[in-house]
Design an enzyme around this catalytic site. Structure first.
Site, short mmCIF file in Angstrom:
data_model
loop_
_atom_site.label_atom_id
_atom_site.label_comp_id
_atom_site.label_asym_id
_atom_site.label_seq_id
_atom_site.Cartn_x
_atom_site.Cartn_y
_atom_site.Cartn_z
N ASP A 300 0.85 -1.19 0.00
CA ASP A 300 0.00 0.00 0.00
C ASP A 300 0.88 1.24 0.00
O ASP A 300 2.05 1.20 -0.37
CB ASP A 300 -0.91 -0.04 1.24
CG ASP A 300 -2.28 0.55 0.97
OD1 ASP A 300 -2.37 1.79 0.85
OD2 ASP A 300 -3.26 -0.22 0.89
N HIS A 330 -4.26 6.11 3.19
CA HIS A 330 -4.78 4.81 2.73
C HIS A 330 -4.06 3.65 3.40
O HIS A 330 -4.70 2.72 3.93
CB HIS A 330 -4.66 4.72 1.22
CG HIS A 330 -5.45 3.59 0.62
ND1 HIS A 330 -4.96 2.30 0.55
CD2 HIS A 330 -6.70 3.54 0.09
CE1 HIS A 330 -5.87 1.51 -0.02
NE2 HIS A 330 -6.94 2.25 -0.30
N SER A 483 -11.34 -1.25 -1.14
CA SER A 483 -10.11 -1.43 -0.36
C SER A 483 -10.42 -1.92 1.05
O SER A 483 -9.75 -2.82 1.58
CB SER A 483 -9.35 -0.12 -0.27
OG SER A 483 -8.66 0.18 -1.45
#
Length: 565
Positions: A300, A330, A483
């Site tokens: 990520d 994120h 996600s």
């Protein structure tokens, strides 16, 4: 009868001599094939040219990127000098171009030298190019790969053998409308048996600039990132380079994006009673397992390893990007959904995170490349990951596909977000890869969120709308996307592995599908796959049927889709 036979033989010989003389006077032959009909067109005849002496008992087979249809072998008769691989798609070879010795070529005409040459086979001025269906060299002859090596004169000893072409799959040339790539880079996979001198020769031949290389344990090859010269498009470069026998594969350096929608500040930070926990039956599952010490790799953006939610949860960190790093929203959010254990409750609160940075920040999202994702997969496998979470999406990528296959064979469970491009999107990768558990996203009413991708590759669904997550600097927010759903399922797999340490990737997939709650059309469907993941049922299940293939085509169900949030 005998007299007639002798006359026929004499006529055939005379015709052959006449045809041979005509061909010897031809500078270049252009062979075009349509179906089973061959048309030979003479181009630029040269008067009074004498055919060169032919070397006996050698059949010279010239490979080509743009070759004839299956069953047709291109043969270059010996005698004339042969340039390197790369004549024109509709024209011949020989020299030509801006710099000799092969390399990229134009789409039409030209020769095998440099960027002015073509993609097809290179052929000397006095050589003859023939398309012969099903050609088999005559007995006693020797079939050799021309590569970029010329035939020496007869008095100069044995000919050097060209390197053997590496085994590889389909072409790596991207589809015509594909734009998700670094505009001036290619990724080459080269067997570890290729010498440094051959690598340097490859670089010189195609005028490449080496940016980065790394040996990969997963595939047993070395993967290089190169910059192509100005003015050469990536598809054209890939098409030319993948014909070199030293190259196992060539492709663009594709771009992938993280799959998170716009976020909003959390109204009540740290409420452990989020709807997703109950939907997945995680509180009941945590009475039996919390993912103790199971290594979950999170590929990520940068993770805030100092966030209270992740205290003691980070086993190791790896930076595949190599530029100065700041924690990103994120990556921190995904890690908290898996192993959070402060105000939040992750799916596997005692799992250990392998924090891998492969994505560069770009606002709320981030971009990652083929090369950095490959490095991340290799590092995760080398450092003992049992689960790899991939909350990103992009184009089909052959090199990543091979690494995913190798990871699955090593026993690593692969989980990926379906993507946030909605109902009309083509399948996104790596979720659509057959080695991966693809996860779509639902809301609090068990409806598919509008932006979630769908398709026959979807395995299960999980909550992904307005999910509370951790963000850098000790903060929290509500955000949405597939996600989040993928991270939750990765955590559930960690619980399953704690309970059954020998669990294989196929068994994990089979159990998830067999225990999911069917929330769509009866049976497996393109929206939810087998249904909403059930953590408690998954960790208490016995052996489940192994299911790894995509579902068969089904009658399109009535879609239950939530509106945009």
């Amino acid at each position: 009868m005998r007299k007639q036979l002798l006359l026929s033989v004499a006529a055939a010989v005379a015709f052959s001599l006449t045809l041979g003389g005509a061909l010897a006077q031809t500078n270049l032959l252009n062979v075009k094939q349509t179906g089973t009909k061959n048309t030979v067109k003479n181009v630029a005849p040269r008067v009074n040219q004498v055919a060169p002496r032919m070397t006996p008992n050698v059949t010279r087979v010239t490979p080509t990127n743009v070759g004839p249809t299956p069953g047709t072998t291109r043969i270059a008769t010996p005698g004339g000098p042969t340039g390197p691989r790369g004549g024109g798609m509709t024209g011949g070879g020989g020299r030509g171009g801006n710099s000799g010795g092969g390399g990229f070529g134009g789409h039409r005409g030209g020769g095998g030298g440099g960027f002015g040459g073509g993609f097809g086979p290179a052929l000397g001025a006095a050589g003859v190019l023939m398309a012969i269906p099903g050609m088999i060299p005559p007995a006693g002859s020797q079939a050799v790969d021309d590569g970029a090596i010329n035939i020496p004169p007869q008095n100069q000893g044995p000919r050097q053998q060209a390197p053997q072409r590496a085994n590889r799959g389909p072409s790596g040339v991207p589809p015509a409308n594909e734009r998700r790539m670094v505009p001036d880079e290619v990724v080459l996979e080269i067997p570890n048996t290729v010498s440094p001198a051959q690598i340097n020769a490859l670089q010189t031949r195609f005028r490449l600039t080496r940016l980065e290389s790394q040996t990969f344990q997963l595939t047993g090859t070395t993967i290089y990132r190169w910059r192509v010269p100005n003015g050469i498009s990536v598809p054209r470069a890939v098409q030319a380079i993948e014909g070199d026998p030293r190259v196992a594969s060539a492709q663009p350096n594709y771009l992938f994006t993280l799959q998170q929608s716009e976020a909003a500040a959390a109204a009540v930070a740290g409420d452990p009673a989020q709807y997703g926990l109950a939907k997945l039956r995680l509180p009941q599952a945590h009475d039996l397992a919390k993912g103790d010490n199971v290594l979950v790799a999170v590929i990520d953006s940068g993770i805030d390893v100092a966030h209270p939610e992740l205290s003691g949860a980070i086993a190791q960190s790896y930076d595949a990007v190599g530029t100065p790093m700041a924690p990103h929203t994120h990556g921190t959010a995904m890690a908290s959904l898996i192993a959070g254990h402060g105000k939040l409750l992750g799916a596997a609160p005692r799992a250990r995170i392998l924090a891998i940075r492969a994505f560069d920040p770009a606002g709320k999202s981030a971009e990652g490349t083929t090369f950095n994702i490959l490095k991340s997969l290799n590092w995760a496998a080398a450092n003992g990951a049992r689960v790899i979470n991939m909350s990103f999406a992009g184009p089909s990528d052959p090199a990543i596909g091979r690494s995913l296959t190798a990871a699955r064979k090593k026993g690593i469970v692969l989980v990926a977000a379906a993507g946030n491009q909605g109902a009309k999107s083509a399948p996104l990768y790596p979720a659509a890869d057959a080695n991966v558990i693809a996860v779509s996203a639902t809301d609090a009413d068990d409806q598919l969120i509008e932006q979630s991708n769908r398709g026959n590759h979807i395995a299960v669904a999980a909550p992904g709308s307005q999910i509370m997550v951790a963000i850098p600097d000790g903060g929290y927010e509500m955000s949405s996307g597939t996600s989040h759903a993928a991270a939750e399922v990765s955590g559930i797999v960690a619980l399953m592995i704690e309970r059954k340490p020998g669990l294989t990737p196929d068994q994990a997939r089979g159990i998830l599908l067999a225990t999911a709650k069917d929330i769509g059309a009866p049976g497996r469907d393109p929206l939810f796959g087998a249904g909403l993941a059930d953590a408690y049922a998954a960790i208490t299940a016995g052996e489940a049927p192994i299911s790894q293939a995509p579902m068969a085509e089904a009658t399109p169900p009535v879609e239950r889709v939530s509106g945009a949030r």
